[in-house]
Design an enzyme around this catalytic site. Sequence first.
Site, PDB file in Angstrom:
ATOM      1  N   TYR A 118       1.121  -1.582  -0.031  1.00  0.00           N
ATOM      2  CA  TYR A 118       0.052   0.483   0.372  1.00  0.00           C
ATOM      3  C   TYR A 118       0.952   1.251  -0.170  1.00  0.00           C
ATOM      4  O   TYR A 118       1.554   1.422   0.377  1.00  0.00           O
ATOM      5  CB  TYR A 118      -0.807   0.036   1.209  1.00  0.00           C
ATOM      6  CG  TYR A 118      -1.509   1.413   1.472  1.00  0.00           C
ATOM      7  CD1 TYR A 118      -2.702   1.408   0.804  1.00  0.00           C
ATOM      8  CD2 TYR A 118      -1.052   2.484   1.847  1.00  0.00           C
ATOM      9  CE1 TYR A 118      -3.272   2.605   0.955  1.00  0.00           C
ATOM     10  CE2 TYR A 118      -1.837   3.951   2.261  1.00  0.00           C
ATOM     11  CZ  TYR A 118      -2.910   3.539   1.449  1.00  0.00           C
ATOM     12  OH  TYR A 118      -3.342   5.052   2.019  1.00  0.00           O
ATOM     13  N   GLU A 206      -3.293   7.434  -3.897  1.00  0.00           N
ATOM     14  CA  GLU A 206      -3.425   6.393  -3.277  1.00  0.00           C
ATOM     15  C   GLU A 206      -3.707   5.108  -4.588  1.00  0.00           C
ATOM     16  O   GLU A 206      -4.098   4.850  -5.409  1.00  0.00           O
ATOM     17  CB  GLU A 206      -4.970   5.950  -2.488  1.00  0.00           C
ATOM     18  CG  GLU A 206      -4.401   5.060  -1.495  1.00  0.00           C
ATOM     19  CD  GLU A 206      -6.030   5.315  -0.557  1.00  0.00           C
ATOM     20  OE1 GLU A 206      -7.113   4.850  -1.159  1.00  0.00           O
ATOM     21  OE2 GLU A 206      -5.841   4.711   0.212  1.00  0.00           O
TER      22      GLU A 206
END
Length: 397
Positions: A118, A206
């Site tokens: 991530y 993101e």
Amino acid sequence: MNLHEYQGKEILASFGVKVQRGIVAHNPQEAVAGAKQLTEETGTGWHVIKAQIHAGGRGKGGGVKLAKNLKEVEDIADQIIGMDLVTPQTSKEGKRVHQVLVAEDVYYPGPSETSEFYMSVLLDRSKGRNMIMYSTEGGMDIEEVAEKTPHLIFNEEVDPAIGLMPFQARRIAFNLGLSGNAFKEMVKFVSSLYTAYVKSDASLFEINPVLKTSDDKILAVDAKVTIDDNALYRHADYAEMRDLREEDPIEVEAKAAGLNFVNLDGNVGCMVNGAGLAMATMDLIKMAGGAPANFLDVGGTADAKRVETAFRIILKDTNVKAILVNIFGGIVRCDRVAQGIVDAYKNMGDAINVPIIVRLQGTNAEIAKELIDNSGLAVHSAIEFQEAADKVQEVLK
Ligand code: GDP
Ligand code: MN
């Protein structure tokens, strides 16, 4: 402004960030043509078909599927395009899918040979610095990781005046447990990602997941990109990427009319001048037992035309049971605003079907109150804040 995954990846790629390559398609035929082209360019035989909507969690909702041949590409594209995709991030009605991204399969030879990380880049307002947030736990809900295993989320603060230092990029690659070629690839990935974030005037990147492939490439498989609206004048090409179908239609209309408007889910519409007063008015409505149906800053010129437009936009929301107008007359005189309200009201006739409470304070407030009280219209006037709150409470009963 939020972008689709395929648009976000285009921006990333333009700054040299490695991405899972893909081609956008609006129907099954385009999907097949896209898949053929990708096979020629990358050699991939398998493709993933990914719904393009402004919401995450598409995989969970059935909006991301693997196709092992062209027939499957066609069938899956046919199934996903036109569907109302429900994900943990959409309403229960879901979002209509208008297009898919046909992407190369990068999980070869199988998902177990790859690692998902991530990574996001964002502004930490309290520190006045950019921040790279990253985790070894990619591919899943980062909120869940934050709750259950917060020690697996790392932060790297970046001084915007200096930029990302090479040692910081290396620290990130190290904390992600990488070595050898994958380590070097990650350092490059992070550096180009940070540059892209700054140069594109983004307020959020993101990337979930960032993938380490079986042959140690590091690439962005997903991309959630938000560009700062206030910087769009510097990026005409990004401004064109806006997909109004993904935005709240009432907000789109308000923006076109030059109103600062945010749709909320309460029952009292508000029309206010100035963002600070608008926030205070929303508090006032809450304390009076209601809930604001919107945030609306009409700005400095509250003339009849503008007031009418604002009323019409507020009333598109069928949850609205009352409207509170709260205007401070500084430069704009209260009596002119009052006249604007009276004119707008008369113009709109039956279109106004809920009680209106008007609080005007400032220059010529008394004259304004008189104007409204003598207009013969079903408008409740107030001068004091508390008075306005009491009247909201009264009409909600
Ligand atoms: P999201 O669900 O909206 O966040 O969409 P993502 O783009 O993150 O994709 C969701 C999931 O689909 C990923 O976490 C992967 O597990 C899977 N996926 C994405 N690309 C590929 C691919 O190329 N091959 C395979 N086998 N799976 C993929
Ligand atoms: Mn994702």
